[in-house]
Design a protein around this motif. Sequence first.
Motif, PDB file in Angstrom:
ATOM      1  N   GLU A 271       0.965  -1.213   0.322  1.00  0.00           N
ATOM      2  CA  GLU A 271      -0.105   0.075  -0.020  1.00  0.00           C
ATOM      3  C   GLU A 271       1.073   1.271  -0.631  1.00  0.00           C
ATOM      4  OE1 GLU A 271      -2.938   0.499   0.137  1.00  0.00           O
ATOM      5  OE2 GLU A 271      -3.804  -1.313  -0.057  1.00  0.00           O
ATOM      6  N   ILE A 272       2.255   1.089   0.854  1.00  0.00           N
ATOM      7  CA  ILE A 272       2.548   2.485   1.036  1.00  0.00           C
ATOM      8  C   ILE A 272       3.571   2.303  -0.586  1.00  0.00           C
ATOM      9  CG2 ILE A 272       4.969   3.000   1.504  1.00  0.00           C
ATOM     10  CD1 ILE A 272       3.761   2.270   4.741  1.00  0.00           C
ATOM     11  N   LYS A 273       3.472   1.614  -1.024  1.00  0.00           N
ATOM     12  CA  LYS A 273       4.367   2.067  -3.224  1.00  0.00           C
ATOM     13  C   LYS A 273       3.814   2.096  -3.539  1.00  0.00           C
ATOM     14  CE  LYS A 273       7.681  -1.229  -5.575  1.00  0.00           C
ATOM     15  NZ  LYS A 273       8.036  -2.614  -6.567  1.00  0.00           N
ATOM     16  N   SER A 274       2.406   1.519  -3.340  1.00  0.00           N
ATOM     17  CA  SER A 274       1.547   2.366  -4.597  1.00  0.00           C
ATOM     18  C   SER A 274       1.403   4.128  -4.281  1.00  0.00           C
ATOM     19  CB  SER A 274      -0.229   1.593  -4.028  1.00  0.00           C
ATOM     20  OG  SER A 274      -0.688   1.523  -2.988  1.00  0.00           O
ATOM     21  N   THR A 275       1.287   4.385  -3.583  1.00  0.00           N
ATOM     22  CA  THR A 275       1.642   5.420  -3.384  1.00  0.00           C
ATOM     23  C   THR A 275       2.177   7.404  -3.436  1.00  0.00           C
ATOM     24  OG1 THR A 275       2.693   5.813  -0.794  1.00  0.00           O
ATOM     25  CG2 THR A 275       0.211   5.656  -0.513  1.00  0.00           C
ATOM     26  N   GLY A 276       3.282   5.842  -4.210  1.00  0.00           N
ATOM     27  CA  GLY A 276       4.313   6.714  -4.804  1.00  0.00           C
ATOM     28  C   GLY A 276       4.795   8.103  -3.103  1.00  0.00           C
ATOM     29  N   ILE A 370      -6.775  -7.905   7.119  1.00  0.00           N
ATOM     30  CA  ILE A 370      -6.172  -7.414   7.124  1.00  0.00           C
ATOM     31  C   ILE A 370      -5.242  -5.728   5.979  1.00  0.00           C
ATOM     32  CG2 ILE A 370      -3.173  -7.680   6.675  1.00  0.00           C
ATOM     33  CD1 ILE A 370      -4.476  -8.470   9.737  1.00  0.00           C
ATOM     34  N   ALA A 371      -5.624  -6.761   4.662  1.00  0.00           N
ATOM     35  CA  ALA A 371      -5.771  -5.963   3.037  1.00  0.00           C
ATOM     36  C   ALA A 371      -6.235  -4.408   3.367  1.00  0.00           C
ATOM     37  CB  ALA A 371      -6.358  -6.789   2.463  1.00  0.00           C
ATOM     38  N   ARG A 372      -7.940  -4.821   4.636  1.00  0.00           N
ATOM     39  CA  ARG A 372      -8.413  -3.408   4.433  1.00  0.00           C
ATOM     40  C   ARG A 372      -7.742  -2.269   5.300  1.00  0.00           C
ATOM     41  NH1 ARG A 372     -14.251  -4.116   8.025  1.00  0.00           N
ATOM     42  NH2 ARG A 372     -14.026  -2.443   8.626  1.00  0.00           N
ATOM     43  N   ILE A 373      -7.526  -3.399   6.281  1.00  0.00           N
ATOM     44  CA  ILE A 373      -6.940  -2.382   7.630  1.00  0.00           C
ATOM     45  C   ILE A 373      -5.539  -1.334   6.872  1.00  0.00           C
ATOM     46  CG2 ILE A 373      -5.514  -2.561   9.232  1.00  0.00           C
ATOM     47  CD1 ILE A 373      -7.087  -4.415  10.808  1.00  0.00           C
ATOM     48  N   ALA A 374      -4.639  -2.857   6.064  1.00  0.00           N
ATOM     49  CA  ALA A 374      -3.386  -1.829   5.416  1.00  0.00           C
ATOM     50  C   ALA A 374      -4.635  -0.411   4.787  1.00  0.00           C
ATOM     51  CB  ALA A 374      -3.308  -2.181   4.607  1.00  0.00           C
ATOM     52  N   SER A 375      -5.283  -0.661   3.806  1.00  0.00           N
ATOM     53  CA  SER A 375      -5.484   0.068   2.983  1.00  0.00           C
ATOM     54  C   SER A 375      -5.687   1.541   3.494  1.00  0.00           C
ATOM     55  CB  SER A 375      -7.147  -0.440   1.767  1.00  0.00           C
ATOM     56  OG  SER A 375      -6.814   0.465   1.233  1.00  0.00           O
ATOM     57  N   GLY A 376      -6.985   1.244   4.438  1.00  0.00           N
ATOM     58  CA  GLY A 376      -7.592   2.428   5.664  1.00  0.00           C
ATOM     59  C   GLY A 376      -6.237   2.848   6.173  1.00  0.00           C
ATOM     60  N   LEU A 377      -5.215   2.930   6.747  1.00  0.00           N
ATOM     61  CA  LEU A 377      -4.435   2.834   7.282  1.00  0.00           C
ATOM     62  C   LEU A 377      -3.422   3.972   6.402  1.00  0.00           C
ATOM     63  CD1 LEU A 377      -2.550   3.541   9.979  1.00  0.00           C
ATOM     64  CD2 LEU A 377      -1.447   1.903   9.124  1.00  0.00           C
ATOM     65  N   VAL A 378      -2.927   3.543   5.290  1.00  0.00           N
ATOM     66  CA  VAL A 378      -1.828   4.356   4.310  1.00  0.00           C
ATOM     67  C   VAL A 378      -2.754   4.695   3.891  1.00  0.00           C
ATOM     68  CG1 VAL A 378      -0.234   3.482   2.719  1.00  0.00           C
ATOM     69  CG2 VAL A 378      -0.498   1.943   4.002  1.00  0.00           C
ATOM     70  N   GLU A 379      -4.135   5.014   3.087  1.00  0.00           N
ATOM     71  CA  GLU A 379      -4.995   6.075   2.491  1.00  0.00           C
ATOM     72  C   GLU A 379      -5.393   7.095   3.937  1.00  0.00           C
ATOM     73  OE1 GLU A 379      -9.799   6.808   1.743  1.00  0.00           O
ATOM     74  OE2 GLU A 379      -8.601   4.921  -0.028  1.00  0.00           O
ATOM     75  N   ILE A 380      -5.313   7.479   4.838  1.00  0.00           N
ATOM     76  CA  ILE A 380      -5.357   7.697   5.827  1.00  0.00           C
ATOM     77  C   ILE A 380      -3.608   8.505   5.855  1.00  0.00           C
ATOM     78  CG2 ILE A 380      -5.819   8.811   8.509  1.00  0.00           C
ATOM     79  CD1 ILE A 380      -7.658   6.275   8.008  1.00  0.00           C
ATOM     80  N   LEU A 381      -2.597   7.952   5.852  1.00  0.00           N
ATOM     81  CA  LEU A 381      -1.226   8.727   6.094  1.00  0.00           C
ATOM     82  C   LEU A 381      -1.028   9.585   5.224  1.00  0.00           C
ATOM     83  CD1 LEU A 381       1.071   5.813   7.408  1.00  0.00           C
ATOM     84  CD2 LEU A 381      -0.266   7.400   8.935  1.00  0.00           C
ATOM     85  N   GLN A 382      -1.473   8.949   4.127  1.00  0.00           N
ATOM     86  CA  GLN A 382      -1.175   9.745   2.427  1.00  0.00           C
ATOM     87  C   GLN A 382      -2.331  11.493   2.494  1.00  0.00           C
ATOM     88  OE1 GLN A 382      -2.675   7.691  -1.322  1.00  0.00           O
ATOM     89  NE2 GLN A 382      -1.297   9.282  -2.812  1.00  0.00           N
ATOM     90  N   LYS A 383      -3.168  11.140   3.229  1.00  0.00           N
ATOM     91  CA  LYS A 383      -4.074  12.265   3.684  1.00  0.00           C
ATOM     92  C   LYS A 383      -3.521  13.525   3.973  1.00  0.00           C
ATOM     93  CE  LYS A 383      -8.149  11.996   5.465  1.00  0.00           C
ATOM     94  NZ  LYS A 383      -9.797  12.478   6.216  1.00  0.00           N
ATOM     95  N   HIS A 384      -3.122  12.913   4.766  1.00  0.00           N
ATOM     96  CA  HIS A 384      -2.371  13.869   5.898  1.00  0.00           C
ATOM     97  C   HIS A 384      -0.552  13.876   5.901  1.00  0.00           C
ATOM     98  CE1 HIS A 384      -5.574  14.563   8.456  1.00  0.00           C
ATOM     99  NE2 HIS A 384      -6.354  12.785   8.059  1.00  0.00           N
ATOM    100  N   TYR A 385      -0.274  13.573   4.858  1.00  0.00           N
ATOM    101  CA  TYR A 385       1.157  13.546   4.450  1.00  0.00           C
ATOM    102  C   TYR A 385       1.258  15.734   4.030  1.00  0.00           C
ATOM    103  CZ  TYR A 385       6.137  12.091   2.584  1.00  0.00           C
ATOM    104  OH  TYR A 385       7.124  12.193   2.350  1.00  0.00           O
ATOM    105  N   LYS A 386       3.171  15.442   5.151  1.00  0.00           N
ATOM    106  CA  LYS A 386       3.271  16.663   4.818  1.00  0.00           C
ATOM    107  C   LYS A 386       3.765  17.217   2.921  1.00  0.00           C
ATOM    108  CE  LYS A 386       4.006  18.219   9.670  1.00  0.00           C
ATOM    109  NZ  LYS A 386       4.527  18.690  10.243  1.00  0.00           N
ATOM    110  N   LYS A 387       2.850  17.543   2.620  1.00  0.00           N
ATOM    111  CA  LYS A 387       3.741  17.700   0.669  1.00  0.00           C
ATOM    112  C   LYS A 387       4.511  18.566   0.897  1.00  0.00           C
ATOM    113  CE  LYS A 387      -0.487  14.900  -1.237  1.00  0.00           C
ATOM    114  NZ  LYS A 387      -0.839  15.097   0.027  1.00  0.00           N
TER     115      LYS A 387
END
Length: 387
Positions: A271-276, A370-387
């Motif tokens: 999931e992290i890899k997919s975010t870039g 597990i897939a659901r948790i990983a996806s949800g966690l990384v999506e939230i982290l990406q949303k709040h990532y300081k760009k």
Amino acid sequence: MSNTSSEFIPFTRPSFNQETIEAVAEVLRSGWVTSGPKLAEFESTLSKYFGGRPVRCFANGTATMKIALQVAGIGEGDEVITTPISWVATSNVILSVGAKPVFVDIDPVTRNIDLDKVASAVTSKTKAIMPVYLAGLPVDMDKLYSLAKQHQLRVIEDAAQAFGSQWQGKKIGSFGDLVSFSFQANKNLTTIEGGCLVLNNGDEAKLAEKFRLQGLTRQGMDGMDVDVLGGKDNLTDVNAVIGLQQLKQLPAYQTRRTALARQYFDSIRAEIKSTGFDIQLELPVENFTESNWHMFQVVLPVEQLNCDRAQIMTELKELGIGTGVHYPAITGFTLYKNQGYQTSSTPIAERIGKSILTLPLFPGMKDQDIARIASGLVEILQKHYKK
């Protein structure tokens, strides 16, 4: 992404089969529900599990640690070295026997006490070291007992989370000094509430029995005596029979926990890899031979985010995912601050205590959870990532 209609996933949930329910009913029907034959059977079975060492069970894992300290002769004015990242019971029991907890910082990778820093904390008052095996991962046991021997210290292992863990092929508890386990509801093996203490010999076992039941010394039909100050910390037959059933299921539980942990590593990394994005989420040690995978904990990259841990937990809950915090640094609690402890004295523990997050992990989980948790966690982290 929205999973609000999906079943809520708690961070943990105990597993009980029909055989366990029937075994409890049988004890209730027997009329002997407090400490009796099932407790004796449970202690005997645990002793065999730990290679024949004496084992005594107690009402909870806090009592096991306190009584371990008492058996070791730790008391007023003594010092006990321990970790600041644990459930507060670890240090509370040290205070309760009149001793002083001495906190040593943790290793940032294992999140356990940094054994390389222990020697510098030893003083003439130090009588014991109490390591904690966070999430079921043991410390380097060879190094631990080498340190203890060098400084003539007792070792009281807070293995509350480590039932089923190993060190170099040997079960934690089957060797060493005093080893304390918890059987609380979220543990890998549960009796709902309870715990056990693995001791070195029969004399220590007898002393532990006294401490758990008001210091009582039985003297046959002519009477009884009390020669030490004890409490009321015995385990009931109802709890014991649950433990006996859990022992039968433990191998299957462990296999499932390990499989789920492997899925976490694969899913989160993918999931992290997919975010870039270079999201620096700290994963636990990838140890599949020694850890029992009691919990799966990540350390959030709070410096990369524009929100705090509480916000992440709230948004995960909105997705139907429960989480926990295990643990904030003990030195930050008011009780300890009032005694002069400062979180700044253990900076790694302070940082991890503010950013650690426990994700769901229990045998009853589905692969897709597990897939659901990983996806949800990384999506939230990406949303709040300081760009």
